[in-house]
Design a protein around this motif. Structure first.
Motif, PDB file in Angstrom:
ATOM      1  N   SER A 152       3.557  -4.861   2.487  1.00  0.00           N
ATOM      2  CA  SER A 152       4.470  -3.673   2.173  1.00  0.00           C
ATOM      3  C   SER A 152       5.857  -4.172   2.033  1.00  0.00           C
ATOM      4  CB  SER A 152       4.553  -2.392   3.022  1.00  0.00           C
ATOM      5  OG  SER A 152       4.829  -2.769   4.409  1.00  0.00           O
ATOM      6  N   ARG A 190      -2.380  -5.039   0.592  1.00  0.00           N
ATOM      7  CA  ARG A 190      -3.083  -4.486  -0.534  1.00  0.00           C
ATOM      8  C   ARG A 190      -3.834  -5.688  -0.982  1.00  0.00           C
ATOM      9  NH1 ARG A 190      -1.792  -4.042  -5.750  1.00  0.00           N
ATOM     10  NH2 ARG A 190       0.231  -4.560  -5.450  1.00  0.00           N
ATOM     11  N   ILE A 196      -6.374  -3.048   2.709  1.00  0.00           N
ATOM     12  CA  ILE A 196      -6.773  -1.917   1.919  1.00  0.00           C
ATOM     13  C   ILE A 196      -7.403  -2.424   0.624  1.00  0.00           C
ATOM     14  CG2 ILE A 196      -6.390   0.212   0.694  1.00  0.00           C
ATOM     15  CD1 ILE A 196      -6.191   0.552   3.738  1.00  0.00           C
ATOM     16  N   LYS A 236       1.672  -2.360   8.036  1.00  0.00           N
ATOM     17  CA  LYS A 236       1.070  -1.843   7.336  1.00  0.00           C
ATOM     18  C   LYS A 236      -0.328  -2.699   6.945  1.00  0.00           C
ATOM     19  CE  LYS A 236       4.273   1.734   5.619  1.00  0.00           C
ATOM     20  NZ  LYS A 236       5.353   1.000   6.633  1.00  0.00           N
ATOM     21  N   TRP A 295     -10.183   0.817   4.208  1.00  0.00           N
ATOM     22  CA  TRP A 295      -9.317  -0.324   5.287  1.00  0.00           C
ATOM     23  C   TRP A 295     -10.545  -1.105   5.698  1.00  0.00           C
ATOM     24  CZ3 TRP A 295     -10.133  -1.140  10.609  1.00  0.00           C
ATOM     25  CH2 TRP A 295      -9.232  -1.854  11.080  1.00  0.00           C
ATOM     26  N   VAL A 350       0.761  -1.308   0.083  1.00  0.00           N
ATOM     27  CA  VAL A 350       0.111   0.040   0.005  1.00  0.00           C
ATOM     28  C   VAL A 350       0.852   1.215  -0.113  1.00  0.00           C
ATOM     29  CG1 VAL A 350      -1.864  -0.992   1.079  1.00  0.00           C
ATOM     30  CG2 VAL A 350      -0.153   0.067   2.424  1.00  0.00           C
ATOM     31  N   ASP A 351       2.017   1.297   0.640  1.00  0.00           N
ATOM     32  CA  ASP A 351       3.185   2.336   0.564  1.00  0.00           C
ATOM     33  C   ASP A 351       3.681   2.629  -0.817  1.00  0.00           C
ATOM     34  OD1 ASP A 351       4.770   0.350   0.354  1.00  0.00           O
ATOM     35  OD2 ASP A 351       5.679   0.941   2.728  1.00  0.00           O
TER      36      ASP A 351
END
Length: 489
Positions: A150, A132, A247, A129, A252, A98-99
């Motif tokens: 991540s 995704r 996500i 985190k 979320w 996601v980052d």
């Protein structure tokens, strides 16, 4: 229970079936206890040094000598060297989380980034985190949800898994193969084939756990982990990964059950869960209740159990359903079957006026009862037809997207596809199916090239020259199961 280091937390009482953990069942598969390679491999040219791989030797020794030891000091093994080895073990082409941080970008300042990650992990400042959410198609047309972590989460998960493997590779039983260091799908396939051919197997239970990764009970998982892990910092790390959520569509979502598929730690956690829920219980059941031979092979949530007697098979299946229900699991009703299969299956079924024995699928192959020209029984393994059709459909679609590429670039891509298929499926007895796959790839390539222009010069004579030049030839890539199994064990 004994403790390796200072105790930190209550001891979780073991289930009665856990007392069955001895090597007798492993020898039933004619395979010794798991040994050796419990450390993850680093990428060539980027070694973390001998200290990073040998520091766990004491942990392995204690785990091997004391099956009830609980380890209270494990996180210090997750040092910068181990984090660096974990980074180099990740594919540079792996999807970002996601980052959006990529492998290349993180490596631009690798040492500083790893030292910062190490400090946060050991100070308690590390925060996992959310994953995704992505989907990949399954063979049955459904979508399989994946959680793409991540990069930093992947790094720390890989490092912690390497440490935990030092303990659990000593504990895991011989018939458990999936996602373990030094264990490949063909090792499980060999063990299954040899077991059916050497033992008195007349019935096969082909079992599948419904939605295992998404239904796994986290409360039970925590209790199972605490059988061996008393380091609260490691347990908190695992809790952070499981509770980070996902996500999807920019929102979320909290996930309260299961472990995210695609995460580096999930295969180990799944194996720990099934070690206590299935493996130890099945081993105990075999030694306590079976009246004849019983063989077992498990790869993640797919497992095959062979029986000499039908009554053993039906009793095992009935009790297994109740066992799973206790831990929130369920056998998939459409994918779990008990079939007559083995050396005498064809003869017995013919005597009853029934058709030839049914087949079962496992790890990409359909297993069949066949007899050689000399009258010898053997288990033939052929590519699952729907798997091959799905792969060919994917090749056809990708060729349409690549049909304007230079022929040499198309050829290199197709060669990699054919080579990968051949290297997995080219086992003795399956060469015709592998050859058919190569032939169909050639046909799809021919059609794609002819659609590039209405004035094409591509003929089958020319196409066959392309295929001969670029596509790898078909030949057997694996020995007979007995040969490799004997060499391994």
């Amino acid at each position: 229970m004994h403790e390796y280091g200072k105790s930190d937390g209550p001891v979780v009482p073991a289930n009665p079936s856990n007392n069955a953990a001895d090597v007798a069942a492993e020898m039933g598969e004619e395979r010794g206890s798991a040994k050796g390679n419990t450390a993850s491999k680093t990428r060539s040219g980027h070694r973390a040094g001998q200290r990073a791989s040998s520091a766990l030797d004491r942990v392995r020794q204690v785990a091997r000598e004391d099956k009830e030891a609980r380890f209270t000091a494990l996180l210090h093994h997750v040092d910068v060297d181990r984090l660096r080895a974990a980074y180099w073990a990740i594919s540079p082409k792996a999807a970002s989380g996601v980052d959006g941080v990529t492998w290349d970008a993180y490596g631009q300042n690798l040492d500083d980034n790893l030292r910062d990650l190490h400090a946060r992990v050991h100070s308690g400042g590390y925060r996992a985190k959310p994953s995704r959410r992505a989907y990949i198609p399954k063979a049955d047309g459904r979508q399989r949800p994946l959680g793409i972590a991540s990069l930093e989460d992947k790094i720390i998960q890989r490092a912690v898994v390497e440490v935990l493997n030092a303990i659990y590779e000593v504990d895991f039983l011989g018939f458990s193969y999936g996602f373990r260091p030094g264990h490949k799908p063909h090792d499980a396939l060999d063990a299954l084939t040899v077991g059916i051919q050497r033992k008195r197997v007349n019935w096969v239970l082909d079992a599948d756990i419904r939605d295992f990764f998404t239904k796994l009970d986290r409360g039970w998982l925590e209790r199972f982990l605490e059988h061996r892990i008393a380091d609260r910092r490691v347990l908190r790390l695992i809790g952070k990964w499981m509770n980070a959520g996902v996500i999807e569509g920019g929102e979320w979502l909290q996930i309260v059950e299961g472990v995210p598929q695609g995460a580096s730690a999930s295969p180990l956690l799944a194996n720990v869960y099934l070690h206590y829920v299935f493996d130890l219980w099945a081993q105990w059941w075999r030694s306590r209740h079976a009246h004849g031979d019983v063989i077992m092979v498990r790869w993640a949530d797919d497992f095959i159990v062979g029986f000499e007697y039908e009554r053993d098979a039906r009793q095992f299946l009935d009790e297994l359903g109740r066992r799973f229900a206790k831990f929130g699991l369920e056998l998939h009703p459409d994918k779990t079957r008990l079939i007559e299969f083995g050396r005498f299956a064809a003869r017995r079924r013919a005597g009853r006026g029934q058709p030839k024995p049914e087949t079962f699928d496992f790890l990409g192959f359909t297993h069949q009862c066949v007899t050689s020209r000399k009258g010898r029984f053997w288990v033939r393994r052929v590519t699952i037809k729907k798997r091959m059709r799905a792969k060919l459909a994917e090749v056809k679609t990708e060729l349409q997207l690549r049909r304007h590429w230079p022929i040499s670039e198309q050829a290199q891509w197709l060669a990699a596809v054919v080579r990968g298929h051949r290297d997995f499926y080219a086992v003795p007895g399956n060469i015709d199916a592998v050859d058919a796959f190569r032939d169909q790839v050639t046909r799809h390539w021919y059609k794609a090239l002819r659609r590039r222009s209405q004035r094409t010069r591509i003929t089958w004579t020319r196409m066959n020259r392309y295929a001969k030049r670029w596509l790898p030839p078909v030949r057997v890539r694996h020995p007979f199961p007995e040969e490799r199994f004997a060499a391994r064990t």
